[in-house]
Design an enzyme around this catalytic site. Structure first.
Site, mmCIF file in Angstrom:
data_model
loop_
_atom_site.group_PDB
_atom_site.id
_atom_site.type_symbol
_atom_site.label_atom_id
_atom_site.label_comp_id
_atom_site.label_asym_id
_atom_site.label_seq_id
_atom_site.Cartn_x
_atom_site.Cartn_y
_atom_site.Cartn_z
ATOM 1 N N ALA A 1 2.897 -0.733 4.837
ATOM 2 C CA ALA A 1 2.350 -0.877 6.187
ATOM 3 C C ALA A 1 1.938 -2.314 6.506
ATOM 4 O O ALA A 1 1.837 -2.682 7.690
ATOM 5 C CB ALA A 1 1.165 0.065 6.360
ATOM 6 N N PRO B 1 0.786 -1.227 0.000
ATOM 7 C CA PRO B 1 0.000 0.000 0.000
ATOM 8 C C PRO B 1 0.824 1.287 0.000
ATOM 9 O O PRO B 1 1.838 1.374 0.703
ATOM 10 C CB PRO B 1 -0.806 -0.101 1.299
ATOM 11 C CG PRO B 1 -0.909 -1.551 1.553
ATOM 12 C CD PRO B 1 0.357 -2.165 1.029
ATOM 13 N N ASN B 2 0.337 2.219 -0.782
ATOM 14 C CA ASN B 2 0.841 3.598 -0.867
ATOM 15 C C ASN B 2 2.150 3.746 -1.641
ATOM 16 O O ASN B 2 2.581 4.871 -1.914
ATOM 17 C CB ASN B 2 0.982 4.230 0.542
ATOM 18 C CG ASN B 2 -0.334 4.249 1.272
ATOM 19 O OD1 ASN B 2 -1.318 4.798 0.754
ATOM 20 N ND2 ASN B 2 -0.403 3.642 2.434
ATOM 21 N N GLU C 1 13.291 -8.736 2.120
ATOM 22 C CA GLU C 1 12.380 -7.662 2.550
ATOM 23 C C GLU C 1 13.126 -6.325 2.441
ATOM 24 O O GLU C 1 14.271 -6.225 2.889
ATOM 25 C CB GLU C 1 11.983 -7.936 4.003
ATOM 26 C CG GLU C 1 11.137 -6.863 4.652
ATOM 27 C CD GLU C 1 10.836 -7.203 6.117
ATOM 28 O OE1 GLU C 1 11.169 -8.335 6.578
ATOM 29 O OE2 GLU C 1 10.288 -6.327 6.811
ATOM 30 N N ASP D 1 1.988 -15.652 6.055
ATOM 31 C CA ASP D 1 1.591 -17.037 5.747
ATOM 32 C C ASP D 1 1.826 -17.354 4.270
ATOM 33 O O ASP D 1 2.281 -18.448 3.922
ATOM 34 C CB ASP D 1 0.118 -17.275 6.100
ATOM 35 C CG ASP D 1 -0.113 -17.439 7.595
ATOM 36 O OD1 ASP D 1 0.877 -17.532 8.346
ATOM 37 O OD2 ASP D 1 -1.287 -17.475 8.009
ATOM 38 N N HIS E 1 3.796 -4.493 9.109
ATOM 39 C CA HIS E 1 3.598 -4.418 10.559
ATOM 40 C C HIS E 1 2.271 -5.020 11.008
ATOM 41 O O HIS E 1 1.995 -5.063 12.204
ATOM 42 C CB HIS E 1 3.668 -2.948 11.001
ATOM 43 C CG HIS E 1 4.749 -2.168 10.318
ATOM 44 N ND1 HIS E 1 6.078 -2.480 10.466
ATOM 45 C CD2 HIS E 1 4.705 -1.128 9.432
ATOM 46 C CE1 HIS E 1 6.806 -1.646 9.718
ATOM 47 N NE2 HIS E 1 6.000 -0.823 9.081
ATOM 48 N N ARG F 1 6.516 0.647 13.827
ATOM 49 C CA ARG F 1 7.214 0.198 12.614
ATOM 50 C C ARG F 1 8.400 -0.722 12.923
ATOM 51 O O ARG F 1 9.074 -1.209 12.035
ATOM 52 C CB ARG F 1 7.722 1.398 11.803
ATOM 53 C CG ARG F 1 6.618 2.274 11.253
ATOM 54 C CD ARG F 1 7.175 3.383 10.377
ATOM 55 N NE ARG F 1 6.243 4.482 10.307
ATOM 56 C CZ ARG F 1 5.209 4.569 9.463
ATOM 57 N NH1 ARG F 1 4.988 3.609 8.592
ATOM 58 N NH2 ARG F 1 4.390 5.597 9.490
ATOM 59 N N ASN G 1 8.561 -5.090 -0.611
ATOM 60 C CA ASN G 1 8.370 -3.975 0.314
ATOM 61 C C ASN G 1 6.878 -3.961 0.618
ATOM 62 O O ASN G 1 6.087 -3.438 -0.167
ATOM 63 C CB ASN G 1 8.802 -2.647 -0.305
ATOM 64 C CG ASN G 1 8.639 -1.506 0.686
ATOM 65 O OD1 ASN G 1 7.998 -1.671 1.729
ATOM 66 N ND2 ASN G 1 9.201 -0.347 0.365
ATOM 67 N N ARG H 1 12.092 5.115 13.298
ATOM 68 C CA ARG H 1 10.784 5.766 13.222
ATOM 69 C C ARG H 1 9.882 5.300 14.376
ATOM 70 O O ARG H 1 10.374 4.794 15.378
ATOM 71 C CB ARG H 1 10.184 5.487 11.841
ATOM 72 C CG ARG H 1 11.072 6.036 10.714
ATOM 73 C CD ARG H 1 10.497 5.768 9.351
ATOM 74 N NE ARG H 1 9.236 6.485 9.171
ATOM 75 C CZ ARG H 1 8.387 6.244 8.157
ATOM 76 N NH1 ARG H 1 8.679 5.311 7.248
ATOM 77 N NH2 ARG H 1 7.264 6.934 8.056
ATOM 78 N N TYR I 1 10.817 9.285 1.856
ATOM 79 C CA TYR I 1 10.918 8.242 0.831
ATOM 80 C C TYR I 1 11.643 8.688 -0.445
ATOM 81 O O TYR I 1 11.846 7.865 -1.339
ATOM 82 C CB TYR I 1 9.512 7.731 0.483
ATOM 83 C CG TYR I 1 8.799 7.113 1.666
ATOM 84 C CD1 TYR I 1 9.279 5.938 2.245
ATOM 85 C CD2 TYR I 1 7.660 7.705 2.220
ATOM 86 C CE1 TYR I 1 8.640 5.368 3.338
ATOM 87 C CE2 TYR I 1 7.014 7.142 3.315
ATOM 88 C CZ TYR I 1 7.509 5.977 3.868
ATOM 89 O OH TYR I 1 6.883 5.412 4.947
ATOM 90 N N HIS J 1 12.837 -2.023 2.960
ATOM 91 C CA HIS J 1 12.182 -0.780 3.380
ATOM 92 C C HIS J 1 13.055 0.385 2.952
ATOM 93 O O HIS J 1 14.271 0.376 3.208
ATOM 94 C CB HIS J 1 11.962 -0.756 4.895
ATOM 95 C CG HIS J 1 11.107 -1.888 5.331
ATOM 96 N ND1 HIS J 1 9.761 -1.917 5.088
ATOM 97 C CD2 HIS J 1 11.425 -3.065 5.909
ATOM 98 C CE1 HIS J 1 9.277 -3.068 5.508
ATOM 99 N NE2 HIS J 1 10.258 -3.782 6.007
ATOM 100 N N ILE J 2 12.427 1.340 2.312
ATOM 101 C CA ILE J 2 13.161 2.509 1.818
ATOM 102 C C ILE J 2 13.710 3.314 2.999
ATOM 103 O O ILE J 2 14.866 3.735 3.003
ATOM 104 C CB ILE J 2 12.223 3.371 0.947
ATOM 105 C CG1 ILE J 2 11.786 2.551 -0.277
ATOM 106 C CG2 ILE J 2 12.891 4.685 0.545
ATOM 107 C CD1 ILE J 2 10.572 3.116 -0.982
ATOM 108 N N ARG K 1 4.747 11.103 -2.192
ATOM 109 C CA ARG K 1 4.356 11.189 -0.779
ATOM 110 C C ARG K 1 5.583 11.326 0.107
ATOM 111 O O ARG K 1 6.585 10.647 -0.099
ATOM 112 C CB ARG K 1 3.515 9.987 -0.347
ATOM 113 C CG ARG K 1 4.308 8.757 -0.061
ATOM 114 C CD ARG K 1 3.607 7.800 0.889
ATOM 115 N NE ARG K 1 4.278 6.513 0.825
ATOM 116 C CZ ARG K 1 4.178 5.569 1.736
ATOM 117 N NH1 ARG K 1 3.394 5.724 2.769
ATOM 118 N NH2 ARG K 1 4.845 4.450 1.603
#
Ligand code: DQA
Length: 144
Positions: free
Chosen positions: A77, A11-12, A98, A87, A80, A111, A74, A107, A24, A100-101, A19
């Site tokens: 959200a 998402p996002n 995995e 699964d 978390h 997170r 990535n 943070r 980011y 994350h930018i 954003r």
């Protein structure tokens, strides 16, 4: 035979570049794809995907069981919150990295926990979009 790496974004992340650029950055997912393609090993291809829907991410991970040699994810959200994504990844038998930018550990405390890290073979955070490039390089190494 070509091996395909799935790069899944939650998402996002469609808004990457627009954003919260102070967190980011200003580069877009198209920029990420371009940079990742530059480091692909011979005989390896990638598919860049993004969805704001948890179920779509789960479906793509299921698809990856047949179609992908490895996954860079990535989860946004969903990192978390999503036992469903965890699964699905647990049912995927090849390498998972995995990404994350941002440095999620610098943070908010919510997170700091990742369900996905319980499955991931590697975790990259805080390298900006270079994290995706490092993840693709690592997968290419693992896939030989
Ligand atoms: C993120 C970090 C997450 O906490 C956040 O919800 C995101 C992006 C990152 O790339 O830094 O959407 O995964």
């Amino acid at each position: 035979m070509t091996q395909t790496i799935y790069i899944l974004n939650g998402p996002n992340l469609n808004l990457l570049g627009k954003r919260q650029p102070e967190i980011y950055g200003r580069e877009t997912l198209a920029d990420v794809e371009r940079l990742c393609r530059e480091v692909l090993a011979d005989g390896t291809d990638l598919r860049m995907m993004q969805s704001n829907w948890e179920g779509q991410i789960v479906d793509w991970i299921h698809e990856a069981r047949e179609a992908a040699a490895g996954i860079v994810i990535n989860p946004g959200a969903l990192t978390h919150t999503s036992v469903a994504v965890l699964d699905a990844l647990n049912a995927f038998e090849r390498p998972v990295i995995e990404v994350h930018i941002s440095n999620v550990h610098k943070r908010e405390s919510f997170r700091h926990h990742s369900y996905v890290s319980l499955r991931a073979d590697g975790v990259i955070a805080g390298l900006g979009i270079e994290g995706y490039v490092a993840a693709v390089r690592r997968l290419c190494t693992l896939l030989g």
